[in-house]
Scaffold this motif. Sequence first.
Motif, mmCIF file in Angstrom:
data_model
loop_
_atom_site.group_PDB
_atom_site.id
_atom_site.type_symbol
_atom_site.label_atom_id
_atom_site.label_comp_id
_atom_site.label_asym_id
_atom_site.label_seq_id
_atom_site.Cartn_x
_atom_site.Cartn_y
_atom_site.Cartn_z
ATOM 1 N N LEU A 155 -7.026 11.766 -10.907
ATOM 2 C CA LEU A 155 -7.908 12.744 -10.282
ATOM 3 C C LEU A 155 -9.344 12.251 -10.421
ATOM 4 O O LEU A 155 -9.738 11.764 -11.489
ATOM 5 C CB LEU A 155 -7.777 14.116 -10.941
ATOM 6 N N ALA A 156 -10.112 12.378 -9.351
ATOM 7 C CA ALA A 156 -11.513 11.960 -9.404
ATOM 8 C C ALA A 156 -12.352 12.938 -8.591
ATOM 9 O O ALA A 156 -12.029 13.242 -7.452
ATOM 10 C CB ALA A 156 -11.674 10.543 -8.855
ATOM 11 N N GLY A 157 -13.416 13.447 -9.197
ATOM 12 C CA GLY A 157 -14.282 14.409 -8.513
ATOM 13 C C GLY A 157 -14.702 15.522 -9.449
ATOM 14 O O GLY A 157 -14.662 15.377 -10.674
ATOM 15 N N ARG A 158 -15.075 16.650 -8.871
ATOM 16 C CA ARG A 158 -15.544 17.790 -9.668
ATOM 17 C C ARG A 158 -14.343 18.601 -10.145
ATOM 18 O O ARG A 158 -14.053 19.691 -9.655
ATOM 19 C CB ARG A 158 -16.501 18.639 -8.847
ATOM 20 N N TYR A 162 -3.481 10.128 -15.701
ATOM 21 C CA TYR A 162 -2.281 10.592 -16.405
ATOM 22 C C TYR A 162 -1.122 9.694 -15.981
ATOM 23 O O TYR A 162 -0.993 9.359 -14.792
ATOM 24 C CB TYR A 162 -1.964 12.046 -16.049
ATOM 25 N N HIS A 163 -0.286 9.292 -16.924
ATOM 26 C CA HIS A 163 0.857 8.461 -16.542
ATOM 27 C C HIS A 163 2.024 8.657 -17.495
ATOM 28 O O HIS A 163 1.846 9.091 -18.636
ATOM 29 C CB HIS A 163 0.447 6.979 -16.501
ATOM 30 N N ARG A 164 3.188 8.346 -16.959
ATOM 31 C CA ARG A 164 4.416 8.330 -17.752
ATOM 32 C C ARG A 164 5.248 7.140 -17.299
ATOM 33 O O ARG A 164 5.244 6.793 -16.130
ATOM 34 C CB ARG A 164 5.216 9.620 -17.557
ATOM 35 N N GLY A 165 5.978 6.552 -18.238
ATOM 36 C CA GLY A 165 6.781 5.390 -17.891
ATOM 37 C C GLY A 165 5.909 4.182 -17.611
ATOM 38 O O GLY A 165 4.758 4.096 -18.042
ATOM 39 N N SER A 166 6.454 3.226 -16.872
ATOM 40 C CA SER A 166 5.729 1.983 -16.577
ATOM 41 C C SER A 166 5.331 1.936 -15.108
ATOM 42 O O SER A 166 6.139 2.204 -14.228
ATOM 43 C CB SER A 166 6.613 0.767 -16.903
ATOM 44 N N TYR A 218 -15.106 18.171 -3.721
ATOM 45 C CA TYR A 218 -13.970 17.329 -3.335
ATOM 46 C C TYR A 218 -13.356 16.701 -4.577
ATOM 47 O O TYR A 218 -14.066 16.177 -5.434
ATOM 48 C CB TYR A 218 -14.519 16.270 -2.391
ATOM 49 N N VAL A 219 -12.039 16.763 -4.670
ATOM 50 C CA VAL A 219 -11.317 16.074 -5.744
ATOM 51 C C VAL A 219 -10.257 15.181 -5.100
ATOM 52 O O VAL A 219 -9.399 15.665 -4.349
ATOM 53 C CB VAL A 219 -10.655 17.058 -6.723
ATOM 54 N N GLY A 220 -10.332 13.890 -5.366
ATOM 55 C CA GLY A 220 -9.352 12.959 -4.815
ATOM 56 C C GLY A 220 -8.134 12.874 -5.711
ATOM 57 O O GLY A 220 -8.251 12.857 -6.941
ATOM 58 N N VAL A 221 -6.957 12.822 -5.089
ATOM 59 C CA VAL A 221 -5.686 12.727 -5.819
ATOM 60 C C VAL A 221 -5.010 11.424 -5.426
ATOM 61 O O VAL A 221 -4.717 11.202 -4.244
ATOM 62 C CB VAL A 221 -4.757 13.913 -5.503
ATOM 63 N N LYS A 222 -4.780 10.541 -6.399
ATOM 64 C CA LYS A 222 -4.055 9.293 -6.156
ATOM 65 C C LYS A 222 -2.750 9.321 -6.949
ATOM 66 O O LYS A 222 -2.753 9.679 -8.131
ATOM 67 C CB LYS A 222 -4.883 8.078 -6.585
#
Length: 217
Positions: free
Chosen positions: A162-165, A177-181, A204-208
């Motif tokens: 997540l990136a933004g406000r 945030y991550h899980r696994g490889s 705006y909040v970007g979701v990747k």
Amino acid sequence: MGQKINPTGFRIGNFLGWKSRWYSDDKNYKDYLLEDIKIRKALMNRLRLAGITLVEIERLPKSMVIILTVSRPGVVIGRGGTGLEDIKRFILEIISEVRREKVKDLKIDLQVKEVKDPELSAHLVAVRVASELERRLPHRRVLAKAMDRVMQAQALGVKIILAGRINGAEISRTEKYHRGSVPNQTLREVIDYSQVPALLKRGYVGVKVYIHKKPEE
């Protein structure tokens, strides 16, 4: 592959195919490219409720093949195939607008593919996360549930950025945030990637979303 590299674009040509497959001379190239961009953007918006993830376009001299990958094919096809006919007319309107003339003799072949497992589609996961953020749900809870569902679908790993406000903060920030490889350097690994904007009230909040999947046998 650093974080600035699109995992899909990095693999196109060697391990992944192109989303648009056609050849044109210099005279028509810009028009065909503009048509593809407008068709893909319009279909992604129109068929959002059908869970669309991919629009592939192939061109022949007097026909066009459009392959739609969706999670709910019945919504696209409609009762008795009426939905497909509506989409064909919709596409012809877009092409006519770009070419500035009425297009009638172009044959459009629509093919609908079903997503095998929606929880392993990065685009569908990103769209769901963005919509839940827009409903003001706590972002950590949203991401935890999303990653749980992805891992339960037998994914090898998942990473969400997540990136933004975030939470309406005055200064934008990035949270990962991550899980696994989720390997960033191995081209042969199957990494599904998508980015979707969450348009919140305060910014705006970007979701990747990156999903590391098992290779198809």
